[in-house]
Design a protein around this motif. Structure first.
Motif, PDB file in Angstrom:
ATOM      1  N   ASN A 195       7.819  13.647   4.524  1.00 20.01           N
ATOM      2  CA  ASN A 195       6.391  13.520   3.705  1.00 20.01           C
ATOM      3  C   ASN A 195       6.374  12.889   2.016  1.00 20.01           C
ATOM      4  OD1 ASN A 195       3.971  12.407   3.213  1.00 20.01           O
ATOM      5  ND2 ASN A 195       2.724  14.335   3.602  1.00 20.01           N
ATOM      6  N   THR A 196       6.539  11.101   1.631  1.00 17.47           N
ATOM      7  CA  THR A 196       6.703  10.536   1.050  1.00 17.47           C
ATOM      8  C   THR A 196       5.607  11.042  -0.020  1.00 17.47           C
ATOM      9  OG1 THR A 196       6.267   8.631   1.909  1.00 17.47           O
ATOM     10  CG2 THR A 196       8.311   9.252   1.738  1.00 17.47           C
ATOM     11  N   GLU A 211       2.883   0.301  12.655  1.00 17.84           N
ATOM     12  CA  GLU A 211       4.279   0.176  13.220  1.00 17.84           C
ATOM     13  C   GLU A 211       4.735   1.058  11.826  1.00 17.84           C
ATOM     14  OE1 GLU A 211       5.233   0.029  15.505  1.00 17.84           O
ATOM     15  OE2 GLU A 211       3.697  -1.028  16.518  1.00 17.84           O
ATOM     16  N   GLY A 212       4.176   1.972  10.856  1.00 14.58           N
ATOM     17  CA  GLY A 212       4.583   2.628   9.987  1.00 14.58           C
ATOM     18  C   GLY A 212       4.497   3.867   9.718  1.00 14.58           C
ATOM     19  N   THR A 213       5.049   4.838   8.361  1.00 16.56           N
ATOM     20  CA  THR A 213       4.473   6.309   8.695  1.00 16.56           C
ATOM     21  C   THR A 213       5.333   6.752   7.356  1.00 16.56           C
ATOM     22  OG1 THR A 213       5.626   8.508   9.509  1.00 16.56           O
ATOM     23  CG2 THR A 213       7.041   6.732   9.230  1.00 16.56           C
ATOM     24  N   ALA A 214       4.224   7.857   6.716  1.00 20.65           N
ATOM     25  CA  ALA A 214       4.633   8.586   5.666  1.00 20.65           C
ATOM     26  C   ALA A 214       6.569   8.843   4.929  1.00 20.65           C
ATOM     27  CB  ALA A 214       3.772   9.197   4.532  1.00 20.65           C
ATOM     28  N   ALA A 261       1.069  -1.130   0.170  1.00 24.20           N
ATOM     29  CA  ALA A 261       0.148   0.245   0.270  1.00 24.20           C
ATOM     30  C   ALA A 261       0.839   1.217   0.532  1.00 24.20           C
ATOM     31  CB  ALA A 261      -0.654   0.338   1.219  1.00 24.20           C
ATOM     32  N   ASN A 262       2.324   0.979   0.759  1.00 28.54           N
ATOM     33  CA  ASN A 262       3.305   2.235   0.629  1.00 28.54           C
ATOM     34  C   ASN A 262       3.472   2.395  -0.581  1.00 28.54           C
ATOM     35  OD1 ASN A 262       2.371   3.339   3.243  1.00 28.54           O
ATOM     36  ND2 ASN A 262       3.415   2.093   4.288  1.00 28.54           N
ATOM     37  N   LYS A 263       3.663   1.337  -1.837  1.00 27.92           N
ATOM     38  CA  LYS A 263       4.661   0.846  -3.001  1.00 27.92           C
ATOM     39  C   LYS A 263       4.815   2.419  -3.405  1.00 27.92           C
ATOM     40  CE  LYS A 263       3.335  -0.937  -6.918  1.00 27.92           C
ATOM     41  NZ  LYS A 263       3.349  -1.776  -7.123  1.00 27.92           N
ATOM     42  N   SER A 264       3.919   3.481  -3.679  1.00 28.40           N
ATOM     43  CA  SER A 264       3.466   4.605  -4.509  1.00 28.40           C
ATOM     44  C   SER A 264       4.770   5.867  -4.014  1.00 28.40           C
ATOM     45  CB  SER A 264       2.291   5.320  -4.566  1.00 28.40           C
ATOM     46  OG  SER A 264       1.813   5.546  -2.975  1.00 28.40           O
ATOM     47  N   ASN A 265       4.668   5.666  -2.500  1.00 30.59           N
ATOM     48  CA  ASN A 265       5.690   6.498  -1.128  1.00 30.59           C
ATOM     49  C   ASN A 265       7.012   6.249  -1.203  1.00 30.59           C
ATOM     50  OD1 ASN A 265       3.086   7.122  -0.217  1.00 30.59           O
ATOM     51  ND2 ASN A 265       3.150   6.338   1.588  1.00 30.59           N
ATOM     52  N   LEU A 266       7.523   5.001  -1.227  1.00 32.96           N
ATOM     53  CA  LEU A 266       8.184   4.755  -2.100  1.00 32.96           C
ATOM     54  C   LEU A 266       8.980   4.850  -3.505  1.00 32.96           C
ATOM     55  CD1 LEU A 266       8.287   1.135  -0.102  1.00 32.96           C
ATOM     56  CD2 LEU A 266       9.191   3.073   1.039  1.00 32.96           C
ATOM     57  N   PHE A 267       8.092   5.137  -4.117  1.00 36.00           N
ATOM     58  CA  PHE A 267       8.432   5.784  -5.916  1.00 36.00           C
ATOM     59  C   PHE A 267       8.642   6.313  -5.551  1.00 36.00           C
ATOM     60  CE2 PHE A 267       7.181   6.967  -9.714  1.00 36.00           C
ATOM     61  CZ  PHE A 267       8.186   6.515 -10.562  1.00 36.00           C
TER      62      PHE A 267
END
Length: 233
Positions: A185-186, A152-155, A72-78
């Motif tokens: 903020n990613t 246990e995550g954050t953007a 779900a956080n793939k776009s942030n990492l991208f």
């Protein structure tokens, strides 16, 4: 005191005076502020995808906490990869470290495989795995204003220098306004492209200038010292 001794004294005292002048300035765009010092090292029991230890010491690090729902956080990492990593990955000792809960290894590996389509070298990307409780405690050790979510995550990601100091912005900026920035903020490509990219550049330049300055200073002093000693013989 003869002329040669005066020259030597000047060479050693002048850099100290210059440093004190810059240190007393209200704002110096060559340096990022220190938010917290000597933060905890990543435990040696936390392993990366290839089973190796990943350390903060002696590295300039973008540190993140991706949480259980990595996909779900793939776009942030991208966004992070495209806006920051691809721009600076060629710098020595610069790394991205994402801390993730155990059990998400395959999801993290899949993301790196997708990044290969956009990045020629991913050696600076590291995913490190730990239990949820360990991640929570490690995050809290930074004493951040932000918080991890229930997975246990954050953007948000933070910058850590080679001495494990958390770096960012605080105090008076160029406009004379008070500011505080501990993370980036990613989710926001603009945030990464502007504020974070600028701050990473400042931090990398800080170390580069220090290395160049020390090299010039040492070479210069050695040459002058040799000349003074030769004239005193």
């Amino acid at each position: 005191m003869n002329k040669n001794k005066i020259i030597l004294l000047f060479l050693f005292v002048f850099p100290i005076i210059t440093y004190l002048i810059f240190a007393s300035a209200k704002h110096n765009s060559l340096f990022l502020k220190t938010i917290s010092e000597n933060n905890l090292e990543i435990p040696s029991t936390w392993k990366s995808l290839n089973g190796e230890d990943v350390k903060l010491q002696d590295k300039i690090t973008v540190l993140g906490f991706v949480g259980e729902d990595v996909t779900a956080n793939k776009s942030n990492l991208f966004n992070l990869n495209q806006k920051v990593y691809n721009k600076y990955f060629g710098f020595k000792d610069f790394q991205f470290v994402m801390i993730a809960p155990k059990g998400t290894e395959q999801d993290c590996l899949d993301i790196l495989d997708q990044f290969k389509m956009f990045s020629t070298d991913l050696s600076g990307w590291h995913f490190v795995f730990a239990s949820n409780e360990e991640i929570e405690n490690y995050y809290k050790s930074f004493n951040l204003v932000g918080q991890l979510d229930d997975k246990e995550g954050t953007a948000e990601v933070i910058l850590v220098d080679k001495e494990r100091n958390h770096r960012g912005r605080k105090g008076v900026n160029k406009k004379g306004e008070q500011e505080y920035r501990e993370s980036y903020n990613t989710i926001s490509a603009a945030d990464l492209h502007n504020e974070m990219s600028d701050d990473v550049k400042i931090l990398l330049r800080e170390y580069r200038l220090a290395l160049k300055k020390n090299k010039r200073k040492d070479d210069f002093r050695d040459k002058i010292t040799e000349e003074v000693e030769k004239n005193n013989k």
